[in-house]
Design a protein around this motif. Structure first.
Motif, PDB file in Angstrom:
ATOM      1  N   VAL A  24     -19.350  17.886  24.125  1.00 25.76           N
ATOM      2  CA  VAL A  24     -19.558  18.606  22.864  1.00 25.76           C
ATOM      3  C   VAL A  24     -18.225  18.917  22.208  1.00 25.76           C
ATOM      4  O   VAL A  24     -18.069  18.769  20.973  1.00 25.76           O
ATOM      5  CB  VAL A  24     -20.355  19.900  23.116  1.00 25.76           C
ATOM      6  N   ALA A  25     -17.236  19.317  23.002  1.00 23.91           N
ATOM      7  CA  ALA A  25     -15.909  19.615  22.444  1.00 23.91           C
ATOM      8  C   ALA A  25     -15.283  18.364  21.836  1.00 23.91           C
ATOM      9  O   ALA A  25     -14.658  18.424  20.755  1.00 23.91           O
ATOM     10  CB  ALA A  25     -15.012  20.192  23.538  1.00 23.91           C
ATOM     11  N   LEU A  28     -17.052  17.529  18.532  1.00 24.49           N
ATOM     12  CA  LEU A  28     -16.631  18.451  17.481  1.00 24.49           C
ATOM     13  C   LEU A  28     -15.248  18.097  16.950  1.00 24.49           C
ATOM     14  O   LEU A  28     -15.010  18.121  15.727  1.00 24.49           O
ATOM     15  CB  LEU A  28     -16.642  19.884  18.031  1.00 24.49           C
ATOM     16  N   TYR A  31     -15.604  14.948  14.828  1.00 22.68           N
ATOM     17  CA  TYR A  31     -16.387  15.158  13.613  1.00 22.68           C
ATOM     18  C   TYR A  31     -15.591  15.919  12.552  1.00 22.68           C
ATOM     19  O   TYR A  31     -15.701  15.622  11.349  1.00 22.68           O
ATOM     20  CB  TYR A  31     -17.663  15.920  13.947  1.00 22.68           C
ATOM     21  N   LEU A  32     -14.777  16.899  12.995  1.00 21.50           N
ATOM     22  CA  LEU A  32     -13.985  17.661  12.029  1.00 21.50           C
ATOM     23  C   LEU A  32     -12.934  16.808  11.342  1.00 21.50           C
ATOM     24  O   LEU A  32     -12.507  17.105  10.223  1.00 21.50           O
ATOM     25  CB  LEU A  32     -13.322  18.852  12.738  1.00 21.50           C
ATOM     26  N   LEU A  47     -22.523  11.752  12.164  1.00 19.59           N
ATOM     27  CA  LEU A  47     -22.520  12.568  13.387  1.00 19.59           C
ATOM     28  C   LEU A  47     -22.844  11.713  14.609  1.00 19.59           C
ATOM     29  O   LEU A  47     -22.240  11.882  15.675  1.00 19.59           O
ATOM     30  CB  LEU A  47     -23.535  13.708  13.260  1.00 19.59           C
ATOM     31  N   CYS A  50     -19.815   9.888  15.656  1.00 17.71           N
ATOM     32  CA  CYS A  50     -18.877  10.768  16.368  1.00 17.71           C
ATOM     33  C   CYS A  50     -19.304  10.975  17.815  1.00 17.71           C
ATOM     34  O   CYS A  50     -18.473  10.975  18.725  1.00 17.71           O
ATOM     35  CB  CYS A  50     -18.772  12.112  15.638  1.00 17.71           C
TER      36      CYS A  50
END
Length: 331
Positions: A24-25, A28, A31-32, A47, A50
């Motif tokens: 998940v990290a 994220l 994606y950012l 998404l 990613c």
């Protein structure tokens, strides 16, 4: 071997949760800064893209269809994705290494225990009879690590391990299982099987491995006592007849049953025990001692108090007497 440790399922779930958090990290972080990545199909980074990139990156697969092109995206890969990849691999590889290390360490501990243990007691079967036998031995001062429980049911072994007993998983009818339990070097073997035919086979196997051990066996039916004796049992307890006698006495003399139960219960009240005679007691009569003496054991033979051999105590005798019971220490 008894050991307090966390549940394997809980350990695996914890590692899966850590791996999911790392994924998940990574998603994220990608994606950012998704504008800094280029996809071969040229439709931008969604998404799902990613998630896909983070997954193949952490698993070190790296197909090359999505690549960081900007300086910021490459910096994120160096400072964020790479450390997450290392941690992800540590979690996965660490689980395998822990299993292999634990197996090797357990095998070493078992081998070390087998080479050092002597004069212990092996209890085959940890049902009602086996647990009662263990409780009695603990009340008499036997250390938990000197008792080995053999049982094919894991829940029984877990209960035995919880109070500090050494446990061996398997059937007591098997030669290799009894060898792992150290039967060839055992002082005594308690056969507490649920079936009489199983008790006979366990006794035969144990006697073959330990010719000098004291074997005590329990049977349900009196007609099978001679089979246990022929198989090598030194003492045989008939559970059904003993219970039947107590039931019969309870109808006419319930107080006698209460007293017998008291003598057979190690946690409180009175208990039957055996001890060496004191030097000052040699030559005297056991009837004049402060202890309530029930019999004299001489050269392995028990003489009741009504026997002529029990009139005078000799050097080397042991006394069978009634003592105050001591509570079993809670594990």
């Amino acid at each position: 071997m008894p050991e307090i440790r966390s549940s394997p399922v809980r350990s695996i779930l914890r590692r899966v949760a850590i791996a999911a958090l790392l994924l998940v990290a990574a998603v994220l972080a990608v994606y950012l800064d998704r504008a800094g990545y280029r996809d071969n199909n040229g439709d931008g980074m969604s998404l799902l893209d990613c998630v896909y990139y983070a997954t193949v990156s952490l698993s070190t697969t790296g197909y090359g269809d999505i690549v960081p092109v900007t300086a910021s995206a490459r910096l994120v890969n160096v400072l964020v994705i790479t450390p997450l990849r290392v941690l992800f691999l540590i979690v996965l590889v660490g689980t395998t290494l822990e299993v292999l290390t634990e197996r090797s360490r357990q095998a070493f501990r078992i081998q070390k225990w087998r080479t050092r243990v002597r004069d212990h007691v092996v209890v085959v079967g940890y049902g009602t009879k086996g647990r009662s036998a263990v409780n009695t031995m603990l009340a008499d001062g036997t250390a938990p690590e000197r008792i080995v429980v053999v049982d094919p049911e894991q829940d029984m072994l877990d209960a035995a391990s919880a109070i500090g007993l050494v446990t061996v998983h398997g059937s007591g009818t098997r030669n290799d299982v009894l060898r792992v339990a150290g039967v060839p070097r055992a002082k005594a073997v308690v056969v507490a099987a649920n079936r009489d035919d199983t008790a006979v086979l366990v006794t035969l196997t144990a006697r073959e491995l330990a010719p000098d051990a004291h074997i005590v066996a329990s049977v349900r039916e009196a007609e099978n006592v001679h089979l246990l004796r022929q198989s090598g049992a030194d003492s045989v307890v008939v559970s059904s007849e003993t219970a039947g006698r107590l039931l019969g006495m309870a109808t006419t003399a319930p107080s006698v049953v209460d007293m017998v139960e008291d003598l057979l219960t190690p946690e409180a009240g009175l208990a039957i025990a055996e001890r060496d005679v004191e030097p000052t007691e040699v030559g005297g009569s056991p009837r004049h001692l402060s202890d309530i003496v029930l019999g004299v054991v001489r050269d392995g033979t028990l003489y009741r108090m009504d026997a002529a051999e029990a009139d005078a105590i000799e050097a080397g005798d042991r006394l069978l007497y009634v003592r105050k019971a001591s509570p079993v220490a809670e594990g």
